[in-house]
Every structure is written in structure tokens, then in C-alpha cells.
Scaffold this motif. Sequence first.
Motif, PDB file in Angstrom:
ATOM      1  N   THR A 383       3.570  50.666 -34.588  1.00  0.00           N
ATOM      2  CA  THR A 383       4.309  51.035 -35.781  1.00  0.00           C
ATOM      3  C   THR A 383       5.533  51.834 -35.339  1.00  0.00           C
ATOM      4  N   LEU A 384       6.577  51.867 -36.192  1.00  0.00           N
ATOM      5  CA  LEU A 384       7.792  52.613 -35.827  1.00  0.00           C
ATOM      6  C   LEU A 384       7.462  54.038 -35.425  1.00  0.00           C
ATOM      7  N   GLY A 408       1.033  45.123 -27.610  1.00  0.00           N
ATOM      8  CA  GLY A 408       1.977  45.175 -28.730  1.00  0.00           C
ATOM      9  C   GLY A 408       1.498  44.483 -29.997  1.00  0.00           C
ATOM     10  N   ILE A 410      -0.023  44.200 -33.560  1.00  0.00           N
ATOM     11  CA  ILE A 410      -0.278  45.134 -34.661  1.00  0.00           C
ATOM     12  C   ILE A 410      -1.700  44.941 -35.194  1.00  0.00           C
ATOM     13  N   ASP A 435       1.383  50.858 -42.817  1.00  0.00           N
ATOM     14  CA  ASP A 435       0.751  50.147 -43.933  1.00  0.00           C
ATOM     15  C   ASP A 435       0.657  48.649 -43.654  1.00  0.00           C
ATOM     16  N   GLY A 436       1.616  48.113 -42.888  1.00  0.00           N
ATOM     17  CA  GLY A 436       1.577  46.688 -42.566  1.00  0.00           C
ATOM     18  C   GLY A 436       0.441  46.380 -41.607  1.00  0.00           C
ATOM     19  N   GLY A 437       0.383  47.098 -40.515  1.00  0.00           N
ATOM     20  CA  GLY A 437      -0.667  46.883 -39.518  1.00  0.00           C
ATOM     21  C   GLY A 437      -2.052  47.106 -40.110  1.00  0.00           C
ATOM     22  N   ASP A 462       5.646  52.837 -45.376  1.00  0.00           N
ATOM     23  CA  ASP A 462       7.059  52.570 -45.704  1.00  0.00           C
ATOM     24  C   ASP A 462       7.191  51.267 -46.488  1.00  0.00           C
ATOM     25  N   GLY A 464       6.008  48.234 -46.020  1.00  0.00           N
ATOM     26  CA  GLY A 464       6.180  46.959 -45.323  1.00  0.00           C
ATOM     27  C   GLY A 464       6.296  47.133 -43.828  1.00  0.00           C
ATOM     28  N   TYR A 465       6.935  46.138 -43.182  1.00  0.00           N
ATOM     29  CA  TYR A 465       7.056  46.105 -41.732  1.00  0.00           C
ATOM     30  C   TYR A 465       8.348  46.790 -41.288  1.00  0.00           C
ATOM     31  N   GLY A 466       8.299  48.093 -41.055  1.00  0.00           N
ATOM     32  CA  GLY A 466       9.488  48.835 -40.639  1.00  0.00           C
ATOM     33  C   GLY A 466      10.073  48.317 -39.336  1.00  0.00           C
ATOM     34  N   VAL A 467       9.212  47.989 -38.367  1.00  0.00           N
ATOM     35  CA  VAL A 467       9.694  47.507 -37.062  1.00  0.00           C
ATOM     36  C   VAL A 467      10.535  46.243 -37.265  1.00  0.00           C
TER      37      VAL A 467
HETATM   38  C1  LIG Z   1      -0.505  40.616 -34.132  1.00  0.00           C
HETATM   39  C2  LIG Z   1       0.956  40.801 -34.384  1.00  0.00           C
HETATM   40  N1  LIG Z   1       1.563  40.131 -35.379  1.00  0.00           N
HETATM   41  C3  LIG Z   1       2.866  40.346 -35.635  1.00  0.00           C
HETATM   42  C4  LIG Z   1       3.593  41.237 -34.907  1.00  0.00           C
HETATM   43  C5  LIG Z   1       5.064  41.501 -35.222  1.00  0.00           C
HETATM   44  N2  LIG Z   1       5.235  42.890 -35.713  1.00  0.00           N
HETATM   45  C6  LIG Z   1       5.566  43.893 -34.891  1.00  0.00           C
HETATM   46  S1  LIG Z   1       5.686  45.346 -35.681  1.00  0.00           S
HETATM   47  C7  LIG Z   1       5.316  44.666 -37.165  1.00  0.00           C
HETATM   48  C8  LIG Z   1       5.309  45.508 -38.394  1.00  0.00           C
HETATM   49  C9  LIG Z   1       4.264  46.593 -38.430  1.00  0.00           C
HETATM   50  O1  LIG Z   1       4.298  47.177 -39.707  1.00  0.00           O
HETATM   51  P1  LIG Z   1       3.613  48.571 -40.027  1.00  0.00           P
HETATM   52  O2  LIG Z   1       2.261  48.615 -39.466  1.00  0.00           O
HETATM   53  O3  LIG Z   1       3.732  48.823 -41.482  1.00  0.00           O
HETATM   54  O4  LIG Z   1       4.463  49.628 -39.244  1.00  0.00           O
HETATM   55  P2  LIG Z   1       6.027  49.871 -39.410  1.00  0.00           P
HETATM   56  O5  LIG Z   1       6.702  48.755 -38.676  1.00  0.00           O
HETATM   57  O6  LIG Z   1       6.330  49.851 -40.869  1.00  0.00           O
HETATM   58  O7  LIG Z   1       6.283  51.178 -38.773  1.00  0.00           O
HETATM   59  C10 LIG Z   1       5.098  43.293 -37.030  1.00  0.00           C
HETATM   60  C11 LIG Z   1       4.766  42.379 -38.140  1.00  0.00           C
HETATM   61  C12 LIG Z   1       2.925  41.889 -33.848  1.00  0.00           C
HETATM   62  N3  LIG Z   1       3.520  42.743 -33.033  1.00  0.00           N
HETATM   63  N4  LIG Z   1       1.603  41.677 -33.641  1.00  0.00           N
END
Ligand SMILES: Cc1ncc(C[n+]2csc(CCOP(=O)(O)OP(=O)(O)O)c2C)c(N)n1
Length: 553
Positions: A383-384, A408, A410, A435-437, A462, A464-467
Motif C-alpha cells: 500500500t502507498l 509485491g 497486494i 482498503d483495496g488490498g 483512500d 481505492g487503489y492509491g498506488v
Molecule cells: C495481487 C496483486 N494484484 C494487483 C496488484 C497491482 N496493485 C499494486 S498496488 C494496488 C493498489 C492497492 O490498493 P490499497 O490496498 O487500497 O492501497 P493504496 O494503493 O490505496 O495505498 C494494486 C491493485 C498487485 N501488486 N498485486
Amino acid sequence: MRNTPPTNVGDLVAAFLESHGVTVAFGVISVHNMPMLDALHRRGRVRFVPARSESGATNMADAAARASGRLGVVFTSTGTGAGNAAGAMVEACTAGTPLLHITSQIDTPFLDQGWGYLHEAPAQLDMLKAVSKAAFRIGAPGETAAVLREAARVARTAPTGPVSVEIPIDVQRETIEIPDLAPLPVADAVPDAAALDRLAARLAASRRPLLWLGGGARGAQDAVARLAGMGIGVVTSSAGRGILPDDHPMSLGVFGGAPPVERLYETVDFMLVVGSHLRSNETRTYNLKLPTARGRIDVDPATEARSYPSEVFVAGDARLALEGLAWRLDGRLQVAPDFVADVAAARREAEAGLRRTAGAYAPMLDVLERAMPRDALWVRDITLSNSIWGNRAPTIRDPRASMLALGGGIGQGLAMAVGAALGGGGRKTVALVGDGGLQLGLGELATAAESRADMVLLLMNDGGYGVIRNMQDNDYGGRRCYADLKAPDFGLLAEALGIPHRRIREMGAFAPAFAEALGATGLFILEFDMAAIGPFGARAGGFPPPPAWAGRR
Ligand SMILES: Cc1ncc(C[n+]2csc(CCOP(=O)(O)OP(=O)(O)O)c2C)c(N)n1
């Protein structure tokens, strides 16, 4: 020795785990593993934790192994069950976790014949081989003990890694006497003495020496402390975090890629890389300018030809090699008098940069630093918040205390935190997730609550997917898509599961809420409303293309 009443192969598996010091195992029960789980239950010596998914169970077993140093164990079913474990097995391979994945197969008379037998998967063993260090099939009851002991030996031999074993369901039910199950000896890869002499001479000639330690050096804490005591600076990768306590004067923490440390590299006259992949995400895709004079120690001789080249390479176990070096360098090393201060200055500057980048979240670092128990386990999802600060703060003093998905991927953080909490010998676990992970494995919230995993979940919401948004802003002209996600109301969800939950809308509320969460036993969720709290101080760095020299050998 006769066993009465008669025991079956399921009992043998349970006895095997007991004899290997396993105290907790994870999995999902199925018609295809019931003889083994029934035996675990009857014997009552290994705690079995029913997870809500095989991927979660495998992450839990991985984290329990990382936190405890014992063999991790996960049970899955044939076919989809074994397949569901695959992503988490890839992570265990990446992290080199000694893990035993015990799965099943259809009845032996029907194996590999394509009758459409329940749970049949045509190439399951090939799939397991692809996501494991090694994979074995047990063909008959009499092979079980030998194969399991060999599987555990392979998993624990450096480079350590996850091993899968298929035990067909009819084999599991067979009556058998329990033979010797004692762990097989694990051979150390002893480094060549003359090669160590050469490396020691090279280090002894250095005035500004630095170690870069990866996960392979996790067992070498004592030798590293001795070398740091002689004035050698220490940087670690994420996997090596805590091998030297972060607060040691010679520690540069996980700041190896920070600009002040990259500037320090220009003054370093020898860097020794130990047990590290020098992974792309930790070296700006190999663009990080490491000191030009380098040596390397790795148990895998093939490492010599990978990524950054080195002038001296020693193949062997990191602990033995570093002990050998500490012994050889005792009284011989003459580090430049100003090096300690230069290391400290680079570290201070890197930390100041970290606080600037953390922006509105800098006060969170202070609260964690003050309030987190000294022996707490610090587990993060991708996460970010982890890439921006959680990978470098708070202070970690033990390599078993820090954990994240090194590949890496999530969505593994929650399950890893559960495994760490249940396998970590009663240490409080603090986990940082987005929240995405979190939405990849929401069911494991129920596992966490049910198993009474003692943990605080810091949920950085945040929306959704901040990264991904960050990358879209950096590399796709700000075109945002597929990254704004609907999520459940986490407060209501927590309530539905009987989990205490507090929402934090301004940073001042964190310290008292964290104290309350730490004071409770079991899972406690602290959800951060990131829209209300504010932005980070900077965007996270992206992934630049590799330099011309890399990847073309
Ligand atoms: C298994 C997997 N699927 C997709 C990704 C691509 N990916 C990297 S970060 C991310 C978003 C994560 O979102 P969140 O957990 O909400 O943390 P945030 O980015 O908002 O800090 C995604 C989809 C990944 N790294 N691993």
C-alpha cells in the motif's frame, strides 16, 4: 514399536508435525484432507486454524514461519483448493520461507487418468512444482514418513523455501505403524576458507566499508553486530530489515535507496552484499548507484552472474561466512575516523526526508515509535503507506519482527498478520493495510476474530487503489481508471463480526485510539479516513526502465 489403537497415515502426518516442533497449522478442511485434520484434532498437540481461503491460510502459515523461525504448515484440498494456494506460494518462494504445503490427490487407482474424479486436476503436481521449491507425490503409505522428512529437510535447507506434498486420500486412510520421524539434519553450505581470507583482506584494506544485507542474512545477527561494532556501516533490504537493530549507530536501516545514502555510496570504498537479490524495486530497477567496489556472499552460486557484478564472490551460508569474516577481521579493520559520523548524518538526512514525504501522516510515525511495544510484529500489505513510510519506520530491532509481501502482491497483509500473531509466540502484531488490498481477503477478518489473533489493523482508507492512481498520475497523463473502488462500510462490517473499530479523521485522535487498541486483546481495527486527514508530502517513486547493462547477459 507397536501403536495401539492402530493409527493411519493421517496420524502419521500429525505425529510428523509434532516431531518437527510445529505448534500451529492453517488450512481449509475438505473431504480430501480429513484423515489428517481429524488426527490433528484427536491428538490435540498442534493447533489447527481454519482460514476462510487457501490463499489466506498459506499466507498465515508463511507469516507464522517468518515470525517464529519454525516450519510453516498449510493444509489444502485437491484441485481448486491447491490452486487457491498458488499466489501465496509464489510469495513464500519469493521470501524463501521454509513452509510445508500438505495437499491431497484423488484415490490412487484413478490418478492421472482423467475420469473426472471429484477434485481431479490434470497437472496438479506440475502446478505445485511451479510455485514451490520442490513438490513431491506420495504413492503408497510406506513412503509417507520418508517423503515428509525429506520435504521438511529441503524446505529448511538454504536457500530455504516452500515445499508441497501430495498425499492421495486413500493413502491418508491406510493403517500404518508410526516409524522414526525425527527431523533430518540440514547441511550448512560451508564457505571456502581461502575465499573468505581473500574477502577479509579486501575488507581490511577498506576505510569506509558497508554491508548490504538481504533476507538470506537473517540468521547472521550476532556476526553482523560484531562487524558493525568494528565500524562497518549496514544497509538492509526490506527482507533483511532488523538484522542490525534500526537504532544501532552504524545502521542505515532500509534507506539504501534514499538520496543521502546514495551520496554516501560515492564515498564508500567497499560494499559487501550478503544474501540479497538487490531486487529491482529496491534499486530503482538497478539504476541505484551502489559503491563501485563490491563483494558478494550468497548461498546460491548462480547469484554471481546476476544483477550488479562484484569483484569477489563467496558461495556459502551467510551466517557462517559473516562469522568467519568477523573472526578474521578482529583487530585488523581500520575504519576512517569520520565514517561513523558520515553514516549517522546520511541516516538523519534520510529520516528527515521520510518525514517530509509522509506529509500529514508524519505524526503517525511518532505515535507508533512511542507506543508500539518493543517486541511487536510489524506487518504490512502493499500500500502507498508502506512504500512511503511503513517500509522504513518505526524502529525494528529483530528481523523476525518485520514482514511484508516481498513479491509485491497486494491483499496478503491481513492473513500474514493473523499468521504472525498466532505463530509469533504471543507478541502483539500491528498491521498496515489499504482498503483495496484488504478487499482481496475480507473473509480472513472472520478468521482473525475467531482465532483471537492479537493484532491491531491500521486500515488506510483512500477509497481505492492509491498506488495505481499514483502511477496513472505519473505515467498516464493523470488518466484514472479502475482504481476507485466501492468498499463496504468497514465500521458496519467490523460490528457484524464483533470486532472493535474506531474511525480516525484527524491525526490527534490516533494516539488515544492506538492506546485503546493495544490495551485490548484480539483484533482491533483503526480505520484512517485519508481524505479527511490529508495528503502525503510527495508521490511515491515509479519503476524506471533498467539501465543498458542489466538483464542482457
Ligand atoms: C495481487 C496483486 N494484484 C494487483 C496488484 C497491482 N496493485 C499494486 S498496488 C494496488 C493498489 C492497492 O490498493 P490499497 O490496498 O487500497 O492501497 P493504496 O494503493 O490505496 O495505498 C494494486 C491493485 C498487485 N501488486 N498485486
